[in-house]
Enzyme design. Structure first.
Site, short mmCIF file in Angstrom:
data_model
loop_
_atom_site.label_atom_id
_atom_site.label_comp_id
_atom_site.label_asym_id
_atom_site.label_seq_id
_atom_site.Cartn_x
_atom_site.Cartn_y
_atom_site.Cartn_z
N LYS A 56 -27.05 2.24 95.69
CA LYS A 56 -28.30 1.66 96.25
C LYS A 56 -29.38 1.56 95.23
CE LYS A 56 -26.38 0.93 100.32
NZ LYS A 56 -24.87 1.45 100.03
C1 LIG Z 1 -25.33 -2.48 105.60
C2 LIG Z 1 -24.99 -0.85 105.44
N1 LIG Z 1 -25.17 -0.10 106.58
C3 LIG Z 1 -24.81 1.15 106.26
C4 LIG Z 1 -24.44 1.64 105.17
C5 LIG Z 1 -24.22 3.26 105.17
O1 LIG Z 1 -24.74 3.83 104.14
P1 LIG Z 1 -24.07 5.19 103.32
O2 LIG Z 1 -22.98 4.78 102.42
O3 LIG Z 1 -25.03 5.98 102.81
O4 LIG Z 1 -23.43 6.08 104.54
C6 LIG Z 1 -24.31 0.90 103.99
C7 LIG Z 1 -24.00 1.46 102.82
O5 LIG Z 1 -23.00 1.45 102.10
C8 LIG Z 1 -24.74 -0.27 104.11
O6 LIG Z 1 -24.69 -1.13 103.03
#
Ligand SMILES: Cc1ncc(COP(=O)(O)O)c(C=O)c1O
Length: 407
Positions: free
Chosen positions: A196
């Site tokens: 990210k």
């Molecule tokens: C659209 C979307 N929602 C939710 C997430 C979940 O985030 P995390 O990987 O921090 O759990 C991500 C990240 O990969 C994402 O791209």
């Protein structure tokens, strides 16, 4: 006309695109300071509180609640907003699995809606048809950093009295009509996972303007405690998903660097769009003037194979990679086509659980097309360099197009 690298010619480019993550002494100093302080958890230090306030303020939100991951943030936001057992939550079919799995974790039911091929976000005109008496929430995803059509979504939510949980996992600093995403709806969730644009390796945050949602979220990630209760007094059902001070210290530094990197990504993305628009068979996404800021986590475009001698997307990607261009197919399938949904293996140890929907009978043609044939991604790191990097992308696409008849 130069020969394609896949046919033995010289590649357009040999040097890699800029590396991610970007870091320097500031991150090292920040983490070292936490180590030395002995206050490693957010219950004891002040780094997490500080970052929560800073991130919330930058998004014009009243409350920021840091959580261990973006996925957990989505689940907790649903819980805190009162979405739970047997409630239906509307979510786009083209997104990361976490948007939908967080809904299942919250004991609710994901109801998929197709995307608008012009934006790759949920098609607002298809939302109302998916609403039933069980619908409690809409989860728009600001996919790739491009804000979803929030005017229409707010209107629908108001009309049907629905909660909005924004999945802003990819949308730090993105804005719709001048309003930062994340607290336009009831709550919004961001991710700080490794890929990210603001990262601490892992992490997430919930933003909200609703003090009740903030209070429930804070209680839930902290074992159901209350801020004015005793340590071993648990008012609600909860868990432990507190962020560490190490994460918050890094995020603080990363977020200070963010405005400059955001500007660079946006500038390069705009330049690339201007150049790609001129190529037949390259579908750039809609330039909606209401998207007043886009984080450019991903740069998505639509590959139209007819303009490339019908070379399928997978082959086009392979040829581009041989030309030295970092490029991604994106999701290999939409969420509803993932085995877990096709087989309803939502239960413990992979057990079948009937949510009342046979996901294998659903069809979302635009999401299918985005995965299988058209959607191509460039990643955020590719926009951290120079215009020359963008020119190389354009040169490679044109080179493939000109030589496509030879492949
Ligand atoms: C659209 C979307 N929602 C939710 C997430 C979940 O985030 P995390 O990987 O921090 O759990 C991500 C990240 O990969 C994402 O791209």
């Amino acid at each position: 006309m130069s020969k394609l690298a896949i046919l033995g010619g010289e590649p357009v480019r040999t040097e890699p695109f800029p590396k991610w993550p970007i870091w320097n002494e500031a991150e090292i100093e920040a983490v070292t300071a936490v180590v030395k302080s002995g206050k490693w958890g957010s219950l004891h230090g002040d780094k997490t509180k500080h970052f929560e306030q800073k991130f919330a303020a930058a998004h014009d939100a009243q409350f920021g609640i840091a959580i261990g991951s973006g996925t957990a943030a989505l689940r907790i936001a649903l819980y805190a907003a009162g979405v739970g057992y047997d409630d239906e939550v509307i979510v786009p079919a083209y997104t990361f699995i976490a948007s939908a799995s967080a809904i299942i974790e919250a004991n609710a039911i994901p109801i998929f809606v197709d995307i608008d091929p012009e934006t790759y976000n949920i098609d607002p005109e298809k939302i109302e048809a998916a609403i039933t008496p069980k619908t409690r929430a809409i989860m728009p995803v600001h996919f790739a950093g491009r804000p979803a059509e929030m005017d229409r979504i707010l209107e629908i939510a108001q009309k049907h009295q629905l909660v909005i949980i924004e999945d802003a996992a990819q949308a730090w600093g993105s804005a719709w009509n001048g309003r930062k995403v994340g607290a336009i709806g009831t709550a919004g969730c961001f991710s700080f996972q490794s890929s990210k644009n603001v990262t601490a390796g892992e992490g997430g945050i919930i933003l909200t303007n609703d003090p009740k949602v903030a209070k429930m979220a804070r209680s839930h990630y902290n074992c159901g405690r209350s801020e004015d209760g005793m340590w071993y007094e648990h008012f609600y059902f909860g868990t432990n998903l507190r962020m560490t001070e190490f994460q918050s210290a890094i995020l603080d530094v990363q977020f200070d660097r963010y405005p400059e990197l955001l500007e660079r990504r946006q500038k390069n993305a705009q330049y690339l769009t201007e150049r790609l628009q001129a190529i037949e068979g390259v579908g750039v996404l809609k330039n909606d003037p209401r998207v007043t800021s886009n984080s450019v986590h991903l740069y998505i475009w639509r590959y139209q194979q007819e303009a490339f001698q019908n070379i399928p997307k997978s082959k086009f990607l392979e040829i581009m990679r041989r030309e030295g261009i970092q490029i991604s197919a994106g999701y290999s399938m939409p969420v509803y086509k993932q085995p877990v949904f096709q087989n309803s293996t939502f239960g413990p140890a992979g057990r079948y659980i009937d949510l009342g929907i046979d996901y294998s009978k659903l069809e979302f043609p635009e999401s299918d097309k985005a995965c299988e044939d058209e959607g191509i991604w460039f990643n955020q790191n590719q926009f951290l360099g120079t215009e020359k990097d963008m020119d190389d992308i354009v040169t490679a696409i044109k080179k493939v197009q000109d030589n496509a008849y030879l492949v």
